[in-house]
Motif scaffolding. Sequence first.
Motif, PDB file in Angstrom:
ATOM      1  N   HIS A  12      38.908  25.612  41.969  1.00 37.17           N
ATOM      2  CA  HIS A  12      38.046  25.462  40.789  1.00 37.17           C
ATOM      3  C   HIS A  12      38.730  26.179  39.632  1.00 37.17           C
ATOM      4  CE1 HIS A  12      34.695  25.876  37.992  1.00 37.17           C
ATOM      5  NE2 HIS A  12      34.069  24.930  38.694  1.00 37.17           N
ATOM      6  N   PRO A  13      38.811  25.569  38.458  1.00 31.88           N
ATOM      7  CA  PRO A  13      39.563  26.154  37.336  1.00 31.88           C
ATOM      8  C   PRO A  13      39.046  27.492  36.832  1.00 31.88           C
ATOM      9  CG  PRO A  13      38.295  24.233  36.624  1.00 31.88           C
ATOM     10  CD  PRO A  13      38.277  24.231  38.114  1.00 31.88           C
ATOM     11  N   ASP A  14      37.823  27.866  37.189  1.00 32.90           N
ATOM     12  CA  ASP A  14      37.277  29.150  36.754  1.00 32.90           C
ATOM     13  C   ASP A  14      37.342  30.220  37.842  1.00 32.90           C
ATOM     14  OD1 ASP A  14      36.608  28.203  34.221  1.00 32.90           O
ATOM     15  OD2 ASP A  14      34.689  27.408  34.941  1.00 32.90           O
ATOM     16  N   LEU A  15      37.823  29.861  39.035  1.00 28.92           N
ATOM     17  CA  LEU A  15      37.802  30.792  40.156  1.00 28.92           C
ATOM     18  C   LEU A  15      38.934  31.816  40.097  1.00 28.92           C
ATOM     19  CD1 LEU A  15      36.429  31.567  42.810  1.00 28.92           C
ATOM     20  CD2 LEU A  15      37.880  29.882  43.975  1.00 28.92           C
ATOM     21  N   GLY A  16      40.059  31.422  39.538  1.00 32.44           N
ATOM     22  CA  GLY A  16      41.234  32.286  39.539  1.00 32.44           C
ATOM     23  C   GLY A  16      41.009  33.638  38.895  1.00 32.44           C
ATOM     24  N   LYS A  17      40.251  33.661  37.824  1.00 34.79           N
ATOM     25  CA  LYS A  17      40.017  34.914  37.098  1.00 34.79           C
ATOM     26  C   LYS A  17      39.266  35.923  37.957  1.00 34.79           C
ATOM     27  CE  LYS A  17      38.905  36.370  32.418  1.00 34.79           C
ATOM     28  NZ  LYS A  17      38.361  35.945  31.099  1.00 34.79           N
ATOM     29  N   PHE A  18      38.302  35.446  38.733  1.00 34.55           N
ATOM     30  CA  PHE A  18      37.545  36.328  39.623  1.00 34.55           C
ATOM     31  C   PHE A  18      38.450  36.876  40.727  1.00 34.55           C
ATOM     32  CE2 PHE A  18      34.203  33.740  37.722  1.00 34.55           C
ATOM     33  CZ  PHE A  18      33.209  34.677  37.477  1.00 34.55           C
TER      34      PHE A  18
ATOM     35  N   TYR B  56      41.726  37.133  40.689  1.00 37.54           N
ATOM     36  CA  TYR B  56      42.703  38.044  40.081  1.00 37.54           C
ATOM     37  C   TYR B  56      42.115  39.441  39.888  1.00 37.54           C
ATOM     38  CZ  TYR B  56      45.577  40.301  36.547  1.00 37.54           C
ATOM     39  OH  TYR B  56      46.341  41.211  35.863  1.00 37.54           O
ATOM     40  N   ALA B  57      40.926  39.523  39.321  1.00 32.07           N
ATOM     41  CA  ALA B  57      40.304  40.824  39.030  1.00 32.07           C
ATOM     42  C   ALA B  57      40.076  41.642  40.291  1.00 32.07           C
ATOM     43  CB  ALA B  57      38.981  40.612  38.295  1.00 32.07           C
ATOM     44  N   MET B  58      39.615  41.003  41.348  1.00 32.45           N
ATOM     45  CA  MET B  58      39.308  41.726  42.578  1.00 32.45           C
ATOM     46  C   MET B  58      40.564  42.189  43.307  1.00 32.45           C
ATOM     47  SD  MET B  58      36.133  42.004  42.414  1.00 32.45           S
ATOM     48  CE  MET B  58      35.896  42.829  43.991  1.00 32.45           C
ATOM     49  N   LEU B  59      41.647  41.424  43.217  1.00 34.45           N
ATOM     50  CA  LEU B  59      42.866  41.801  43.921  1.00 34.45           C
ATOM     51  C   LEU B  59      43.739  42.759  43.112  1.00 34.45           C
ATOM     52  CD1 LEU B  59      43.922  38.458  45.651  1.00 34.45           C
ATOM     53  CD2 LEU B  59      42.979  40.519  46.713  1.00 34.45           C
ATOM     54  N   PHE B  60      43.745  42.612  41.800  1.00 33.35           N
ATOM     55  CA  PHE B  60      44.561  43.498  40.967  1.00 33.35           C
ATOM     56  C   PHE B  60      44.153  44.960  41.136  1.00 33.35           C
ATOM     57  CE2 PHE B  60      45.264  45.905  37.061  1.00 33.35           C
ATOM     58  CZ  PHE B  60      46.643  45.778  36.925  1.00 33.35           C
ATOM     59  N   SER B  61      42.875  45.197  41.402  1.00 33.62           N
ATOM     60  CA  SER B  61      42.362  46.562  41.574  1.00 33.62           C
ATOM     61  C   SER B  61      43.149  47.349  42.612  1.00 33.62           C
ATOM     62  CB  SER B  61      40.889  46.517  41.992  1.00 33.62           C
ATOM     63  OG  SER B  61      40.126  45.766  41.084  1.00 33.62           O
TER      64      SER B  61
ATOM     65  N   ALA C 144      40.262  44.142  34.377  1.00 34.01           N
ATOM     66  CA  ALA C 144      41.133  43.033  34.768  1.00 34.01           C
ATOM     67  C   ALA C 144      40.469  41.690  34.464  1.00 34.01           C
ATOM     68  CB  ALA C 144      41.473  43.130  36.255  1.00 34.01           C
ATOM     69  N   PHE C 145      39.182  41.576  34.756  1.00 37.10           N
ATOM     70  CA  PHE C 145      38.462  40.328  34.497  1.00 37.10           C
ATOM     71  C   PHE C 145      38.345  40.058  33.005  1.00 37.10           C
ATOM     72  CE2 PHE C 145      34.643  37.828  33.716  1.00 37.10           C
ATOM     73  CZ  PHE C 145      34.877  36.738  34.545  1.00 37.10           C
ATOM     74  N   LEU C 146      38.115  41.110  32.232  1.00 41.28           N
ATOM     75  CA  LEU C 146      37.955  40.947  30.790  1.00 41.28           C
ATOM     76  C   LEU C 146      39.283  40.721  30.072  1.00 41.28           C
ATOM     77  CD1 LEU C 146      35.268  43.730  30.242  1.00 41.28           C
ATOM     78  CD2 LEU C 146      34.915  41.253  30.041  1.00 41.28           C
ATOM     79  N   GLY C 147      40.396  40.940  30.768  1.00 35.83           N
ATOM     80  CA  GLY C 147      41.711  40.713  30.166  1.00 35.83           C
ATOM     81  C   GLY C 147      42.108  41.760  29.155  1.00 35.83           C
ATOM     82  N   TYR C 148      41.575  42.962  29.287  1.00 35.69           N
ATOM     83  CA  TYR C 148      41.908  44.033  28.359  1.00 35.69           C
ATOM     84  C   TYR C 148      43.354  44.507  28.537  1.00 35.69           C
ATOM     85  CZ  TYR C 148      36.962  44.438  27.049  1.00 35.69           C
ATOM     86  OH  TYR C 148      35.696  44.194  26.573  1.00 35.69           O
ATOM     87  N   GLU C 149      43.838  45.253  27.540  1.00 37.93           N
ATOM     88  CA  GLU C 149      45.261  45.572  27.466  1.00 37.93           C
ATOM     89  C   GLU C 149      45.594  46.960  28.033  1.00 37.93           C
ATOM     90  OE1 GLU C 149      47.582  43.374  26.541  1.00 37.93           O
ATOM     91  OE2 GLU C 149      45.962  41.928  26.281  1.00 37.93           O
ATOM     92  N   HIS C 150      46.334  46.962  29.131  1.00 34.39           N
ATOM     93  CA  HIS C 150      46.801  48.180  29.797  1.00 34.39           C
ATOM     94  C   HIS C 150      48.318  48.156  29.731  1.00 34.39           C
ATOM     95  CE1 HIS C 150      47.875  50.755  33.252  1.00 34.39           C
ATOM     96  NE2 HIS C 150      46.702  51.335  33.064  1.00 34.39           N
ATOM     97  N   VAL C 151      48.898  49.040  28.925  1.00 34.27           N
ATOM     98  CA  VAL C 151      50.320  48.924  28.615  1.00 34.27           C
ATOM     99  C   VAL C 151      51.210  49.007  29.849  1.00 34.27           C
ATOM    100  CG1 VAL C 151      50.682  51.401  28.133  1.00 34.27           C
ATOM    101  CG2 VAL C 151      52.148  49.677  27.046  1.00 34.27           C
ATOM    102  N   ILE C 152      50.855  49.831  30.825  1.00 33.71           N
ATOM    103  CA  ILE C 152      51.705  49.971  32.016  1.00 33.71           C
ATOM    104  C   ILE C 152      51.641  48.705  32.867  1.00 33.71           C
ATOM    105  CG2 ILE C 152      52.354  51.457  33.933  1.00 33.71           C
ATOM    106  CD1 ILE C 152      52.389  52.841  31.196  1.00 33.71           C
ATOM    107  N   ALA C 153      50.446  48.128  32.999  1.00 31.19           N
ATOM    108  CA  ALA C 153      50.320  46.859  33.712  1.00 31.19           C
ATOM    109  C   ALA C 153      51.103  45.768  32.989  1.00 31.19           C
ATOM    110  CB  ALA C 153      48.856  46.465  33.847  1.00 31.19           C
ATOM    111  N   ASN C 154      51.113  45.834  31.658  1.00 30.05           N
ATOM    112  CA  ASN C 154      51.864  44.846  30.885  1.00 30.05           C
ATOM    113  C   ASN C 154      53.369  44.990  31.096  1.00 30.05           C
ATOM    114  OD1 ASN C 154      49.475  43.841  29.941  1.00 30.05           O
ATOM    115  ND2 ASN C 154      49.683  44.636  27.867  1.00 30.05           N
ATOM    116  N   PHE C 155      53.847  46.213  31.325  1.00 27.36           N
ATOM    117  CA  PHE C 155      55.265  46.386  31.655  1.00 27.36           C
ATOM    118  C   PHE C 155      55.639  45.471  32.824  1.00 27.36           C
ATOM    119  CE2 PHE C 155      55.397  51.154  30.235  1.00 27.36           C
ATOM    120  CZ  PHE C 155      55.427  50.762  28.912  1.00 27.36           C
ATOM    121  N   SER C 156      54.802  45.488  33.853  1.00 25.21           N
ATOM    122  CA  SER C 156      55.084  44.703  35.059  1.00 25.21           C
ATOM    123  C   SER C 156      54.941  43.207  34.817  1.00 25.21           C
ATOM    124  CB  SER C 156      54.149  45.137  36.197  1.00 25.21           C
ATOM    125  OG  SER C 156      54.417  46.465  36.591  1.00 25.21           O
ATOM    126  N   SER C 157      53.823  42.790  34.240  1.00 22.57           N
ATOM    127  CA  SER C 157      53.583  41.351  34.067  1.00 22.57           C
ATOM    128  C   SER C 157      54.570  40.728  33.090  1.00 22.57           C
ATOM    129  CB  SER C 157      52.142  41.101  33.617  1.00 22.57           C
ATOM    130  OG  SER C 157      51.863  41.753  32.396  1.00 22.57           O
TER     131      SER C 157
END
Length: 256
Positions: free
Chosen positions: A51-57, A59-64, A190-203
């Motif tokens: 489902h096109p809306d499922l990925g965000k959920f 992602y948020a739960m696993l990124f933690s 993670a779900f809200l897509g907020y900006e975490h500079v260290i996480a952005n280094f990796s992505s």
Amino acid sequence: MGLIDNSVTKKSHLFENSIWKYVVRAMFAGMYLTIGTAIAVVAAEKANHIHPDLGKFVYAMLFSWALIMIIYMGAELGTSNMMYLTAGASRKSIKPKRALQILLVCIVGNLIGGIISGALVMRTGVFLDFNASHYLAETVAIKLSKPAFQILIEGIFANVIVNTAIVASARIKDDAGKIIAIQFIIAFFAFLGYEHVIANFSSFAMVFFGGGIAEMTVSSVLNNFFFATIGNYIGGGLIIGFTYAWMNKGEALYFD
């Protein structure tokens, strides 16, 4: 001596006695964030086929789990150190100059760890078919297209959330409770897509070594890193670290 003072004393001792060990711990934080990002985006990509809306959920739960690995493996994360070191300097358990030195070295170590692990993970099987339509590429494209003020505000909230998870995990004694608290709190940002500079280094490193995207230019990357860092410091260093140090000053009963 409270939680903050204990943590700051440990960080300062390691930094002064073996800076290279400290750098490696900081690099490990970048590595764990890359691993957490990798599993989260691969799972999100698969989930979006359901489902096109499922990925965000997903992602948020696993990124933690990236932060869970960082905490349990004793790695040094720049955004949590914004809180620890600012509060420590405010409480005079560390000199401001030393606090700044540790923070800068930690962030650079996080960046190096994110770049190296990002380059390597993109050579693994799950990313061999990486392209601009991948969940990770689309997520990074959105980040690199945001205006500066939005990055700043989202950076503030991101590190308020991250350091709430850090403090919660430190206060909970049971391991299961720690993990549950971290997972759900970190999932907020993670779900809200907020900006975490260290996480952005990796992505960002992962996307770069995967072939890059049109939105990834030197100016767009530096713009994100700069405003996300400022926002993260305001959120973690000033709003959480400094403010709680001030609220606890002189308190014997109502003390966090």
